[in-house]
Design a protein around this motif. Structure first.
Motif, PDB file in Angstrom:
ATOM      1  N   VAL A  95      -4.488  -4.243  -4.027  1.00 57.07           N
ATOM      2  CA  VAL A  95      -3.207  -4.051  -3.283  1.00 57.07           C
ATOM      3  C   VAL A  95      -3.165  -5.475  -2.376  1.00 57.07           C
ATOM      4  O   VAL A  95      -1.859  -6.203  -2.415  1.00 57.07           O
ATOM      5  N   LEU A 100       2.136   2.306  -3.072  1.00 54.75           N
ATOM      6  CA  LEU A 100       1.279   2.994  -4.218  1.00 54.75           C
ATOM      7  C   LEU A 100       1.694   4.488  -4.485  1.00 54.75           C
ATOM      8  O   LEU A 100       1.764   4.921  -5.801  1.00 54.75           O
ATOM      9  N   ARG A 120       0.854  -1.138  -0.037  1.00 53.85           N
ATOM     10  CA  ARG A 120      -0.193  -0.154  -0.021  1.00 53.85           C
ATOM     11  C   ARG A 120       0.747   1.260   0.065  1.00 53.85           C
ATOM     12  O   ARG A 120       0.715   2.327  -0.849  1.00 53.85           O
TER      13      ARG A 120
END
Lengths: 200, 302
Positions: B119, B19, B16
């Motif tokens: 994710v 990202l 995450r």
């Protein structure tokens, strides 16, 4: 001879153009041999046999035993030499390669060797246009969902080959498990070549 | 040796966090949880070098995204992490808009509902990949009943993998053979069996143990260190053995090399009185050490 007239015409028309080199690679059990055979059957210029096999046999024969750590470096350099010869011999038009120079990264990685300087240099110097990685045909799983040691290793080989191409600065195109004909059609479509029309 | 399994939540959180910067992974954007994954370590040219692991992680993620399992969301996942159809250098907001468009969702819905699942999928793929690199260290290869012939692919990699399995099978067969004899000696000692029987079995144990050590040396010479363990760690799996000097250990190993018979082994060590005594006394030494008969103190008894 190619089975498709449009493909044959295109290959002939571009035979003297800038060389276009395409690699077909993947670990054992990826269906590479069948695909290479399909490439030959379609009349597309292609490396006849992966040079690594014959060189491997010769090393084994000469040594009279299995390869040790130090032997693998010598083997790897000889295979590299063969790949460079194959690469430089091609001077015009389309040609497919049964594995390419960066496969050496996978080989050396599998045996815990650092990439040889010669391999690094060759990977920089001799570039291919597109890399096709054949994903394994086997799932390497038995009915009880247990992955056995040998199959794990085969899978590891595959992943290390893929990483080798990333290390050499390529973005490989992955070819899903399928029949050799369908895979060749996919590759030709990706390269905007007429499909040999033998899928299935 | 096997490494501690990565904690799933940590991997999800690390993906995450990745990202925002997207790909390519840089030393600043890569979490330790990702750099420590077995699949990443195994692909790194130098696993001890962080830059090398960052490169390996980048390659691993690109490979996984290129083969994203859910075809409906494959393009969205790639765009979200900065791969085509996204352009290099686009910020997360732009990439997210593009990804939502690719997936056919409204951006807000995509960010809230779809993105966390993508994710999670990537994190699971990374964990599954790490699992494929698990080393089943210091346990014998698992075997299954085989009813079908399984031909070996004509491929140097496949030949090497098979050679490796052959060597591994030889190694473990030697280790278990030594273990059986070492156990037999201890059982006879415990039973207070006839001294000659104990000595005879201890010589068999010496032969088997030394053969296992020769096999372990051959294995570690042929395959890169760390594949299983060091020679000494491998032979230690057979069981406890009497203390010998390194010269004695070498002599014992040399005598057992090349698949020699027990008779040939004994004959090769006939004059090694000190070595024979050290081995035999090692088993008899204990809470109630027994004295060796004078006629047995002449090299390794047969």
């Amino acid at each position: 001879m190619t089975t498709d007239p449009a493909l044959a015409a295109m290959l002939q028309a571009t035979a003297t153009d800038t060389p276009r080199r395409y690699v077909i690679t993947g670990g054992p059990s990826s269906g590479k041999d069948d695909l290479i055979e399909a490439v030959h059957d379609a009349g597309i210029p292609c490396m006849v046999q992966e040079p690594g096999r014959e060189i491997y046999r010769k090393h084994r024969e000469r040594l009279g035993r299995h390869l040790l750590k130090e032997d693998r470096r010598a083997y790897s350099l000889e295979v590299l030499e063969a790949f460079i010869t194959e690469y430089t011999a091609h001077t015009g038009g389309v040609r497919f390669y049964n594995r390419g120079i960066p496969d050496g990264y996978g080989w050396e990685g599998f045996f815990g060797l650092r990439p040889a300087e010669q391999l690094e240099e060759a990977s920089r110097r001799y570039r291919y246009d597109t890399i096709f990685v054949l994903d394994p045909l086997d799932t390497f799983e038995d009915p009880d969902d247990i992955v056995w040691a040998k199959d794990r290793e085969i899978r590891r080989v595959h992943e290390l080959i893929v990483q080798g191409y990333y290390d050499a600065g390529y973005e490989p195109v992955f070819v899903a498990p399928d029949s050799a004909g369908n895979r060749l059609d996919f590759i030709c479509a990706n390269l905007r070549l007429p499909k040999p029309g033998q899928g299935g | 040796m096997p490494r501690k399994s990565p904690v799933e939540e940590e991997v999800v959180a690390a993906v995450r966090r990745l990202l925002r910067p997207g790909l390519p992974v840089t030393p600043g954007s890569a979490d330790k949880a990702l750099l420590d994954l077995r699949g990443v370590l195994a692909r790194a040219i130098d696993p001890t070098d962080e830059a090398s692991r960052v490169t390996a992680l980048d390659g691993t993620l690109r490979g996984l995204l290129a083969r994203f399992p859910d075809t409906r969301y494959a393009a969205a996942a790639r765009a979200l992490f900065g791969l085509p159809p996204a352009d290099g250098g686009q910020n997360l907001t732009t990439r997210r808009i593009l990804a939502a468009e690719q997936a056919g969702h409204e951006v807000h819905h995509f960010r809230k509902r779809v993105e966390p699942k993508l994710v999670e999928t990537i994190a699971w793929e990374l964990l599954a990949d790490a699992d494929r690199f698990t080393r089943s260290a210091v346990i014998a290869p698992r075997l299954a009943p085989t009813t079908e012939r399984s031909p070996i692919q004509a491929d140097p990699f496949a030949w090497e993998v098979t050679e490796h399995e052959e060597q591994l099978s030889r190694l473990w067969s030697a280790i278990y053979a030594a273990r059986a004899e070492l156990l037999a000696v201890e059982r006879l000692v415990s039973l207070r069996a006839d001294r000659r029987d104990i000595l005879h079995t201890s010589v068999t144990a010496a032969w088997r143990w030394a053969a296992a050590r020769a096999e372990a040396i051959s294995y570690t010479d042929a395959f890169h260190p760390g594949q299983y363990s060091s020679t000494e760690e491998l032979v230690a799996l057979a069981g406890w053995t009497p203390t010998l000097t390194s010269a004695q250990v070498s002599r014992l190993t040399e005598a057992a090399s090349g698949g020699v018979s027990r008779e040939q082994f004994v004959s090769a060590l006939h004059d090694e009185i000190e070595l024979g005594n050290a081995w035999a006394h090692g088993f008899s030494a204990g809470p109630a050490p027994a004295r060796q008969a004078p006629d047995e103190e002449n090299g390794l008894p047969s």
